[in-house]
Design a protein around this motif. Structure first.
Motif, mmCIF file in Angstrom:
data_model
loop_
_atom_site.group_PDB
_atom_site.id
_atom_site.type_symbol
_atom_site.label_atom_id
_atom_site.label_comp_id
_atom_site.label_asym_id
_atom_site.label_seq_id
_atom_site.Cartn_x
_atom_site.Cartn_y
_atom_site.Cartn_z
ATOM 1 N N ARG A 441 -42.914 -50.760 8.789
ATOM 2 C CA ARG A 441 -44.255 -51.295 9.057
ATOM 3 C C ARG A 441 -45.166 -50.186 9.576
ATOM 4 O O ARG A 441 -46.345 -50.106 9.226
ATOM 5 C CB ARG A 441 -44.179 -52.438 10.084
ATOM 6 C CG ARG A 441 -43.386 -53.634 9.627
ATOM 7 C CD ARG A 441 -43.709 -54.889 10.413
ATOM 8 N NE ARG A 441 -43.673 -54.735 11.854
ATOM 9 C CZ ARG A 441 -42.577 -54.817 12.618
ATOM 10 N NH1 ARG A 441 -41.396 -55.041 12.042
ATOM 11 N NH2 ARG A 441 -42.640 -54.683 13.915
ATOM 12 N N TRP A 442 -44.580 -49.340 10.421
ATOM 13 C CA TRP A 442 -45.355 -48.237 11.007
ATOM 14 C C TRP A 442 -45.821 -47.251 9.939
ATOM 15 O O TRP A 442 -47.006 -46.912 9.871
ATOM 16 C CB TRP A 442 -44.511 -47.504 12.061
ATOM 17 C CG TRP A 442 -45.086 -46.177 12.461
ATOM 18 C CD1 TRP A 442 -46.108 -45.958 13.331
ATOM 19 C CD2 TRP A 442 -44.681 -44.885 11.990
ATOM 20 N NE1 TRP A 442 -46.373 -44.613 13.446
ATOM 21 C CE2 TRP A 442 -45.516 -43.936 12.630
ATOM 22 C CE3 TRP A 442 -43.705 -44.449 11.101
ATOM 23 C CZ2 TRP A 442 -45.393 -42.562 12.401
ATOM 24 C CZ3 TRP A 442 -43.579 -43.083 10.868
ATOM 25 C CH2 TRP A 442 -44.414 -42.150 11.509
ATOM 26 N N VAL A 443 -44.914 -46.762 9.081
ATOM 27 C CA VAL A 443 -45.286 -45.705 8.141
ATOM 28 C C VAL A 443 -46.281 -46.223 7.102
ATOM 29 O O VAL A 443 -47.220 -45.517 6.713
ATOM 30 C CB VAL A 443 -44.049 -45.081 7.465
ATOM 31 C CG1 VAL A 443 -43.443 -45.996 6.406
ATOM 32 C CG2 VAL A 443 -44.414 -43.722 6.853
ATOM 33 N N ILE A 444 -46.125 -47.482 6.655
ATOM 34 C CA ILE A 444 -47.082 -48.036 5.693
ATOM 35 C C ILE A 444 -48.442 -48.227 6.358
ATOM 36 O O ILE A 444 -49.496 -47.943 5.763
ATOM 37 C CB ILE A 444 -46.553 -49.361 5.110
ATOM 38 C CG1 ILE A 444 -45.346 -49.085 4.209
ATOM 39 C CG2 ILE A 444 -47.643 -50.088 4.327
ATOM 40 C CD1 ILE A 444 -44.685 -50.336 3.650
ATOM 41 N N SER A 445 -48.438 -48.690 7.601
ATOM 42 C CA SER A 445 -49.701 -48.876 8.321
ATOM 43 C C SER A 445 -50.405 -47.539 8.544
ATOM 44 O O SER A 445 -51.631 -47.424 8.375
ATOM 45 C CB SER A 445 -49.448 -49.571 9.666
ATOM 46 O OG SER A 445 -48.946 -50.877 9.471
ATOM 47 N N LYS A 446 -49.640 -46.506 8.927
ATOM 48 C CA LYS A 446 -50.235 -45.176 9.109
ATOM 49 C C LYS A 446 -50.790 -44.637 7.790
ATOM 50 O O LYS A 446 -51.842 -43.981 7.759
ATOM 51 C CB LYS A 446 -49.195 -44.211 9.680
ATOM 52 C CG LYS A 446 -48.766 -44.516 11.098
ATOM 53 C CD LYS A 446 -49.866 -44.216 12.107
ATOM 54 C CE LYS A 446 -49.946 -42.747 12.444
ATOM 55 N NZ LYS A 446 -50.857 -42.464 13.582
ATOM 56 N N LEU A 447 -50.083 -44.912 6.688
ATOM 57 C CA LEU A 447 -50.586 -44.511 5.368
ATOM 58 C C LEU A 447 -51.918 -45.190 5.084
ATOM 59 O O LEU A 447 -52.884 -44.536 4.659
ATOM 60 C CB LEU A 447 -49.568 -44.883 4.288
ATOM 61 C CG LEU A 447 -50.076 -44.762 2.835
ATOM 62 C CD1 LEU A 447 -50.317 -43.312 2.463
ATOM 63 C CD2 LEU A 447 -49.113 -45.426 1.866
ATOM 64 N N HIS A 448 -51.983 -46.502 5.305
ATOM 65 C CA HIS A 448 -53.219 -47.233 5.028
ATOM 66 C C HIS A 448 -54.364 -46.737 5.911
ATOM 67 O O HIS A 448 -55.515 -46.660 5.452
ATOM 68 C CB HIS A 448 -52.993 -48.731 5.238
ATOM 69 C CG HIS A 448 -52.075 -49.331 4.211
ATOM 70 N ND1 HIS A 448 -51.573 -50.613 4.309
ATOM 71 C CD2 HIS A 448 -51.560 -48.828 3.057
ATOM 72 C CE1 HIS A 448 -50.794 -50.862 3.270
ATOM 73 N NE2 HIS A 448 -50.768 -49.796 2.500
ATOM 74 N N ALA A 554 -47.159 -52.581 15.282
ATOM 75 C CA ALA A 554 -46.108 -51.684 14.795
ATOM 76 C C ALA A 554 -46.483 -50.228 15.050
ATOM 77 O O ALA A 554 -45.637 -49.413 15.451
ATOM 78 C CB ALA A 554 -45.871 -51.911 13.306
ATOM 79 N N VAL A 555 -47.754 -49.913 14.844
ATOM 80 C CA VAL A 555 -48.216 -48.536 15.088
ATOM 81 C C VAL A 555 -48.053 -48.185 16.563
ATOM 82 O O VAL A 555 -47.544 -47.117 16.920
ATOM 83 C CB VAL A 555 -49.684 -48.370 14.638
ATOM 84 C CG1 VAL A 555 -50.238 -47.020 15.085
ATOM 85 C CG2 VAL A 555 -49.796 -48.504 13.119
ATOM 86 N N ALA A 556 -48.474 -49.092 17.447
ATOM 87 C CA ALA A 556 -48.387 -48.824 18.889
ATOM 88 C C ALA A 556 -46.931 -48.691 19.336
ATOM 89 O O ALA A 556 -46.588 -47.779 20.108
ATOM 90 C CB ALA A 556 -49.084 -49.936 19.667
ATOM 91 N N ALA A 589 -37.776 -49.676 30.233
ATOM 92 C CA ALA A 589 -38.891 -50.148 29.418
ATOM 93 C C ALA A 589 -39.327 -51.537 29.823
ATOM 94 O O ALA A 589 -38.518 -52.364 30.253
ATOM 95 C CB ALA A 589 -38.493 -50.136 27.939
ATOM 96 N N SER A 590 -40.613 -51.790 29.684
ATOM 97 C CA SER A 590 -41.131 -53.143 29.891
ATOM 98 C C SER A 590 -40.657 -54.017 28.736
ATOM 99 O O SER A 590 -40.163 -53.525 27.717
ATOM 100 C CB SER A 590 -42.663 -53.111 29.926
ATOM 101 O OG SER A 590 -43.164 -52.645 28.687
ATOM 102 N N SER A 591 -40.834 -55.296 28.875
ATOM 103 C CA SER A 591 -40.347 -56.222 27.839
ATOM 104 C C SER A 591 -41.004 -55.943 26.490
ATOM 105 O O SER A 591 -40.393 -56.158 25.432
ATOM 106 C CB SER A 591 -40.617 -57.669 28.268
ATOM 107 O OG SER A 591 -42.009 -57.851 28.533
ATOM 108 N N ALA A 592 -42.252 -55.458 26.491
ATOM 109 C CA ALA A 592 -42.964 -55.194 25.238
ATOM 110 C C ALA A 592 -42.266 -54.112 24.423
ATOM 111 O O ALA A 592 -42.236 -54.163 23.190
ATOM 112 C CB ALA A 592 -44.402 -54.765 25.538
ATOM 113 N N PHE A 593 -41.681 -53.121 25.116
ATOM 114 C CA PHE A 593 -41.031 -52.016 24.411
ATOM 115 C C PHE A 593 -39.540 -52.267 24.179
ATOM 116 O O PHE A 593 -38.936 -51.627 23.322
ATOM 117 C CB PHE A 593 -41.198 -50.714 25.201
ATOM 118 C CG PHE A 593 -42.617 -50.207 25.217
ATOM 119 C CD1 PHE A 593 -43.343 -50.092 24.044
ATOM 120 C CD2 PHE A 593 -43.224 -49.847 26.410
ATOM 121 C CE1 PHE A 593 -44.652 -49.621 24.061
ATOM 122 C CE2 PHE A 593 -44.527 -49.381 26.436
ATOM 123 C CZ PHE A 593 -45.250 -49.270 25.260
#
Length: 720
Positions: A441-448, A554-556, A589-593
């Motif tokens: 999800r990250w790499v496709i989002s960074k591409l877009h 996903a990026v974050a 890590a916090s729950s988010a990570f």
């Protein structure tokens, strides 16, 4: 400095010159009308020295600077550009005393036939003998010289063809005012205006062996008259002439106007190269036949890209001629790049010996690296310093691009044909992206995101930024992170995961090649043809569509994992951990990570060289003994703790740190000694002293950290 005798008087005008030989061509002496020294002489005549008594008027003109030289200016319209303008303004005669070979002609009297520089010495000596010399002074002057032969250039009056430019410049200026013409960068609009608002009539005839012939034929009453006009080097000039497209048309016109017995001689001059070049946008497309297929399809075009140094010489003239002859501007946007200079910022010159031959660069480095360096290293309107270091770095990028393709092709080598056929037209919907693992999800989002940014850069003609975005994404995100992360999936036990990863790899790599194709066309075409694809050539493939789905979460989250890996790598480097040694770590890590870490723990372990079995993820409430290891804050809500026991061998590390401390202490002692010396502190420049003080402070801090590390290692050793 010499005397200009006033006719019928014992008075004289003091005049200065750097070219005494031109005195023989003077037609006036000018003074400022406000100059009280010479007011009483205005309207009288003076005698030209060594001319046999020829007299010229003393005139008043505001052009003369009373404070420069003597305040009296000799006017030689035939041999000085500024004097020519004054002569035209006040109606002075023009005398040409010089032949084209630099010798003086019959109008120079007793000096005819002599070389100009010989006359300079002889005339001055004769004037000294006549008592006309006042004095000589050293004077630094700019002397124009021929670029090729190095000869001193002499202004001469000659018959030339001119174009009246005022009526042509007006619509070209209006195009900027109305917005029909845009210049990038915008600051060059001022330069464009400066040239066109102050434009002068253009001399378009050149005495060269090559070029477009001037379409003028001189009309003579007979063949004998034409032969006489061209005898002894004559050019066949006549006061009567016709302008035509061909000799046949010229004869038809001349006979109709002047009788059947006329003979024609074509003007031997050719058009200025810039004049011919100005016709290029439409003359190459079938004009004046405006129904020609190429003309109808390609004229006008949209963007003219060229160097800023020829904005007036070529670009403005294309605009003026295009508008004049076709009624349309040849293009609506001018994109100006800078000049290519050497690595020190100097203009390339054969005489300096700093010319970079592009063919040699291509042989050594390759076409794509050179093209990429020139396109990406150039900000609009700014010059580019070309260095082999940049070229080599960009060749390395091309190698990285090639190796990325090799990796993908290797992993496709055993794939069945149905999957390859499906990969030839790969795409992802939003729903499909949302179902993918985090890294995908990250790499496709960074591409877009990169596609959006690069497309916007193209829209604003920021081509360098568009190339840099493609470079940064491919190298820093796709190659360095996703390709490495994909290996754990490709070589794992889940065939479905491996197939999914192959699809993402091909999709992202295909779009990378499309983004980079305008900059590195050869390697991208070669690689695109090798991977599964749809279409004949990447050069006509669809540009990646902007505005596609980006998973911001996903990026974050993956950015946080990247920061975590970098923190671990920094600690490993700081403690000199062997490259392949896997170390334990606890991530706070916090729950988010925590969810992201749980999903991609194997990737983090692989990229940071951690022991996956001893990689723990705990909440911020967990208490850890800071003295037992190194705790690094990655970002808010994310930290990593690494036990010292897993990082280094205490005995070896103490030995290494002790040597490092001794070396640092020695360096610190030298710096302290220098600062303790009054000779150094009092006599050395303040900037140098401040620099040494800065070095001392840095050495003290370095020594403190080394000693702290030694204490840590000793404590660890004592607990072993």
């Amino acid at each position: 400095f010499f005397k200009y005798p006033v006719e019928g008087s014992a008075e004289h005008l003091p005049v200065a010159t750097t070219r005494p030989e031109t005195i023989l061509g003077d037609t006036a002496v000018a003074v400022n009308p406000k100059d009280e020294r010479y007011k009483h002489l205005v309207g009288k005549n003076c005698v030209v020295p060594m001319s046999g008594g020829r007299t010229i008027p003393i005139i008043a003109d505001d052009y003369v600077d009373m404070e420069f030289g003597t305040g009296a200016l000799k006017i030689t319209p035939g041999h000085d550009v500024n004097d020519y303008e004054i002569g035209k303004r006040v109606g002075l005669p023009i005398i040409n005393i010089m032949n084209k070979d630099g010798s003086l002609n019959a109008k120079a009297g007793d000096y005819a036939g002599m070389d100009r520089f010989d006359v300079r010495k002889k005339l001055w000596a004769d004037m000294e003998a006549e008592g006309l010399v006042i004095r000589k002074e050293q004077y630094k002057n700019r002397v124009p010289r021929s670029q090729r032969g190095g000869e001193v250039i002499e202004p001469l009056i000659s018959a030339q063809w001119f174009v009246k430019m005022g009526p042509l410049a007006e619509p070209a200026l209006a195009a900027v005012d109305t917005g029909d013409l845009k210049i990038i960068p915008e600051r060059f609009t001022k330069i464009y205006r400066y040239w066109l608002e102050g434009i002068k009539d253009w001399c378009i005839s050149r005495q060269l062996w090559w070029g477009h012939c001037i379409p003028v034929w001189y009309v003579h009453p007979s063949a004998e008259a034409a032969a006489a006009a061209t005898a002894d080097g004559g050019t066949g000039d006549s006061d009567i002439f016709v302008v035509a497209r061909s000799e046949e048309e010229a004869y038809a016109q001349a006979r109709a106007e002047h009788g059947e017995g006329v003979a024609l001689v074509q003007d031997p001059d050719v058009l200025d190269t810039w004049f011919s070049s100005g016709l290029w946008p439409f003359s190459t497309l079938g004009w004046p036949n405006e129904d020609a297929a190429d003309y109808k399809k390609f004229y006008p075009t949209q963007v003219m890209e060229t160097g800023h140094d020829i904005l007036f010489f070529w670009v403005a003239r294309m605009l003026m001629m295009g508008k004049e002859f076709t009624g349309k501007l040849p293009f609506n946007t001018i994109f100006l790049h800078g000049l290519v200079r050497d690595e020190k910022g100097r203009k390339m010159s054969k005489s300096v010996g700093n010319v970079v031959d592009p063919l040699e660069v291509i042989d050594e480095i390759g076409t794509d690296p050179l093209r990429f360096t020139l396109a990406v290293g150039n900000t609009p309107g700014q010059d580019l310093n070309l260095s082999m270091e940049k070229l080599t770095a960009n060749r390395n990028f091309i190698n990285k691009l090639w190796n990325g393709g090799k990796f993908i092709l290797f992993n496709l080598s055993e794939v069945e044909q149905p999957e390859l056929d499906a990969l030839a037209d790969t795409s992802f919907t939003r729903a499909e992206i949302e179902k993918l693992p985090l890294a995908e999800r990250w790499v496709i989002s960074k591409l877009h995101m990169t596609v959006d940014q690069a497309s916007a850069a193209y829209d604003r003609y920021d081509f360098g930024e568009a190339g840099r975005l493609g470079y940064d994404f491919f190298w820093n995100e796709f190659a360095d992170w996703y390709i490495e992360a994909s290996k754990s999936r490709m070589y794992g036990a889940d065939p479905a995961m491996a197939a999914q990863t192959r699809k993402v790899l091909v999709y992202v790599y295909d779009r990378c090649l499309r983004l980079l194709h305008p900059f590195v066309p050869y390697v991208t075409e070669e690689l695109w043809q090798a991977i599964p694809h749809s279409g004949k050539s990447i050069s006509v493939a669809q540009w990646p569509a902007p505005g596609q789905f980006v998973d911001a979460d996903a990026v974050a989250n993956f950015d946080a994992l990247q920061a975590l890996v970098r923190s671990v790598r920094n600690v490993r480097a700081e403690y000199n951990v062997e490259l392949g040694r896997k170390i334990p770590a606890t991530v706070i890590a916090s729950s988010a990570f925590q969810a992201a870490l749980g999903e991609e723990g194997d990737i983090v372990a692989k990229l940071a060289t951690l022991d996956l079995e001893r990689l723990q993820v705990v909440g911020p409430e967990e208490e850890l003994d800071a003295s037992e290891g190194v705790r690094a804050v990655v970002r808010d809500g994310l930290e990593v703790f690494m036990p010292l026991a897993g990082l280094a061998d205490p005995e070896k590390e103490i030995a290494r740190l002790t040597k490092q401390a001794e070396k640092t202490e020695k360096n610190l002692a030298g710096l302290t000694a220098r600062l303790s010396s009054s000779n150094f502190v009092d006599k050395a420049p303040a900037k140098v002293v401040d620099g040494v003080r800065q070095e001392q402070a840095e050495a003290q801090e370095q020594l403190r950290l080394i000693k702290e590390r030694i204490v840590q290692m000793e404590l660890l050793l004592s607990k072993a």
